[in-house]
Each structure stands twice: as structure tokens, then as C-alpha cells.
Scaffold this motif. Structure first.
Motif, PDB file in Angstrom:
ATOM      1  N   GLY A  24      26.003 -16.416 -15.999  1.00  0.00           N
ATOM      2  CA  GLY A  24      25.570 -16.895 -17.319  1.00  0.00           C
ATOM      3  C   GLY A  24      25.429 -15.764 -18.323  1.00  0.00           C
ATOM      4  O   GLY A  24      25.920 -15.846 -19.470  1.00  0.00           O
ATOM      5  N   TRP A  25      24.750 -14.673 -17.900  1.00  0.00           N
ATOM      6  CA  TRP A  25      24.562 -13.520 -18.799  1.00  0.00           C
ATOM      7  C   TRP A  25      25.898 -12.817 -19.080  1.00  0.00           C
ATOM      8  O   TRP A  25      26.153 -12.379 -20.204  1.00  0.00           O
ATOM      9  N   ARG A  26      26.734 -12.720 -18.027  1.00  0.00           N
ATOM     10  CA  ARG A  26      28.031 -12.069 -18.201  1.00  0.00           C
ATOM     11  C   ARG A  26      28.901 -12.844 -19.207  1.00  0.00           C
ATOM     12  O   ARG A  26      29.522 -12.259 -20.097  1.00  0.00           O
ATOM     13  N   THR A  27      28.910 -14.157 -19.071  1.00  0.00           N
ATOM     14  CA  THR A  27      29.705 -14.980 -19.998  1.00  0.00           C
ATOM     15  C   THR A  27      29.183 -14.875 -21.426  1.00  0.00           C
ATOM     16  O   THR A  27      29.957 -14.749 -22.379  1.00  0.00           O
ATOM     17  N   THR A  28      27.862 -14.903 -21.571  1.00  0.00           N
ATOM     18  CA  THR A  28      27.258 -14.782 -22.910  1.00  0.00           C
ATOM     19  C   THR A  28      27.634 -13.465 -23.569  1.00  0.00           C
ATOM     20  O   THR A  28      28.018 -13.422 -24.751  1.00  0.00           O
ATOM     21  N   LEU A  29      27.530 -12.380 -22.781  1.00  0.00           N
ATOM     22  CA  LEU A  29      27.865 -11.068 -23.334  1.00  0.00           C
ATOM     23  C   LEU A  29      29.325 -11.001 -23.762  1.00  0.00           C
ATOM     24  O   LEU A  29      29.649 -10.512 -24.850  1.00  0.00           O
ATOM     25  N   ARG A  30      30.213 -11.513 -22.921  1.00  0.00           N
ATOM     26  CA  ARG A  30      31.641 -11.382 -23.212  1.00  0.00           C
ATOM     27  C   ARG A  30      32.095 -12.325 -24.334  1.00  0.00           C
ATOM     28  O   ARG A  30      32.993 -11.989 -25.102  1.00  0.00           O
ATOM     29  N   VAL A  31      31.469 -13.472 -24.437  1.00  0.00           N
ATOM     30  CA  VAL A  31      31.754 -14.341 -25.588  1.00  0.00           C
ATOM     31  C   VAL A  31      31.313 -13.645 -26.875  1.00  0.00           C
ATOM     32  O   VAL A  31      32.023 -13.676 -27.890  1.00  0.00           O
ATOM     33  N   THR A  32      30.149 -13.003 -26.819  1.00  0.00           N
ATOM     34  CA  THR A  32      29.677 -12.242 -27.985  1.00  0.00           C
ATOM     35  C   THR A  32      30.636 -11.116 -28.319  1.00  0.00           C
ATOM     36  O   THR A  32      30.928 -10.855 -29.501  1.00  0.00           O
TER      37      THR A  32
END
Length: 262
Positions: free
Chosen positions: A76-84
Motif C-alpha cells: 500500500g505504501w509502495r504504491t502510494t509513493l510511486r503513484v505520487t
């Protein structure tokens, strides 16, 4: 007899907007020349669009490359960071397009825009104080001035981009500052030919426009906002060049008047 009251900054700002409107009116008086001037803007727009498409297609890969430290994070955190990160890459790409488009287009379309600028000058009586310079030194000075303006624009633009992530400030104050900065540098870029033809340096150009800053900002910000419309720059760039020629004559006349009053 009492001197005429100074015009307010707001009225001067809208005087600057009117210069772009006067440039647009020239479509009717010489549409062939204006359409001729739209060609380099169209070519540069096509190249920039292709670059943005490539950036969009590869944004996810770039985000992964830029954040290898997140490989072991929770999904979840990895996806959020990479979308950002993807959004940041796309936003930065768009910012660079906005801030560099005019400078690149003016360089690519120099012969086209020189014809438009000279047409405006000739309609208004020509250039009585034109300075004859050798071709290559003139071209080199124009390129160096354009690079100086471009570098300053990019540095300030990247700083504003970073400030844009600050809550509230980034969504209110920063866009206004961004428009003002872009407008100022647009005014500098679009008045280059008139000043160069009269042997004026970039520093002298800055000083002359700074003396009428609200007017210069009105012209530059109006041009910038129109350029933000999809393909707006393609059709409005020739009019902006014509408006820049008109603004230049006013700035040069005011500068000469100020120097004579000293």
C-alpha cells in the motif's frame, strides 16, 4: 498646467493585456503572415507532445527507478509513493514544457518571427535608430540571451514546483506567482528583437521593462494564460510576437524619455 495623473497599476496591467489584443487584431490585417508564423509553433508543439507521450508511457518505470528503496515496503505504501512519483514526473514535464516552449519556439522560428516583428516596425515608421551588426555575432548574442532567460525561468519554475506541494500555499499563492514569473519572462523573450535591433543589451531590456512592470506583466500574463489553452500557443504565438513589438516600442520610448529627463 498640472501634470497628468499617473495611471494606476491596475490600468497599466490592462494596458499590457491590450497589447496582446492589438497583436491578435493583426490576424485580420495580414492573416497570411500570421498563419506563416504559426508553423514553427506547430512544429515545436508536435515535438513537445511526442516527448510528453513518451514521458507518460514511461512514467511508471521512471517512478520505480527513482524509488528503489521502496521495494521492501508494504504494498500500500509502495504504491502510494510511486503513484505520487508518477504524478510528480508528469507535472514536472508539463512545467518544463510551459516554461521552455516560448524560448524554443522563438529560436526555431526566428526567420518567421523576424518577418512579423519587422512588419510591425515598418507599419509604425521603421527603426530609425537600428544598429547594423554582423550576422553571426548577432545570432550568438540572441542565443546567449535566450539561454540566460531560459535558465533563470527553469530555476524559478522548479522552485515554484517544489513549493506547490505545500498544502494551501501550493494551491493558492504558488499558481499566481507562477503566472507572474512566466509572464515576466515571456515579456522579456517576446521583446528581444526590437531591443537587439537597437543595440540594447539584455540588462537594458530588463531595466526598460521594469520601469513599466505592470504593463509588461499584463502583456506577459495574458500571453501565458492563452498559451495554457491546448494549441493556443500555436495560433497566438505570431500575435504575441506582434504584441511584443508594440510593447517594445513603448518601453523604448519611455526609456528614452526617462534618460532625456535626467
Amino acid at each position: 498646467m498640472s501634470p497628468a495623473p499617473a495611471r494606476s497599476a491596475v490600468r497599466q496591467f490592462f494596458d499590457g493585456v491590450a497589447y496582446l489584443g492589438r497583436g491578435l487584431k493583426m490576424w485580420g490585417s495580414d492573416p497570411r503572415l500570421m498563419l506563416f508564423g504559426a508553423l514553427p509553433a506547430l512544429i515545436v508543439a508536435a515535438v513537445y507532445l511526442a516527448v510528453l507521450v513518451v514521458l507518460f508511457v514511461n512514467a511508471a518505470t521512471l517512478a520505480e527507478w527513482a524509488t528503489p528503496f521502496a521495494d521492501e515496503w508494504d504494498e500500500g505504501w509502495r504504491t502510494t509513493l510511486r503513484v505520487t512519483a508518477v504524478i510528480a514526473f508528469l507535472a514536472l514535464g508539463a512545467l518544463l514544457v510551459v516554461y521552455t516552449y516560448t524560448a524554443i519556439t522563438l529560436v526555431v522560428g526566428d526567420p518567421f518571427y523576424e518577418k512579423i516583428w519587422r512588419s510591425v516596425e515598418n507599419r509604425l515608421g521603421g527603426i530609425p535608430d537600428e544598429v547594423e551588426t554582423a550576422f553571426w555575432p548577432s545570432v550568438l548574442r540572441g542565443i546567449l540571451d535566450a539561454l540566460r532567460i531560459l535558465l533563470a525561468t527553469l530555476l524559478i519554475g522548479i522552485c515554484l514546483f517544489a513549493l506547490g506541494f505545500i498544502p494551501v500555499l501550493g494551491q493558492t499563492v504558488v499558481p499566481v506567482l507562477g503566472a507572474a514569473v512566466a509572464g515576466w519572462f515571456l515579456a522579456l523573450e517576446l521583446t528581444g528583437k526590437a531591443f537587439e535591433a537597437r543595440g540594447r543589451t539584455l540588462r537594458q531590456r530588463r531595466r526598460a521593462l521594469a520601469a513599466m512592470r505592470p504593463t509588461a506583466l499584463g502583456f506577459g500574463i495574458a500571453s501565458y494564460l492563452v498559451f495554457l489553452i491546448p494549441f493556443g500557443a500555436v495560433f497566438v504565438m505570431p500575435a504575441a510576437v506582434a504584441g511584443g513589438a508594440l510593447l517594445s516600442r513603448q518601453a523604448l520610448a519611455d526609456d528614452a524619455g526617462s534618460a532625456g529627463a535626467l
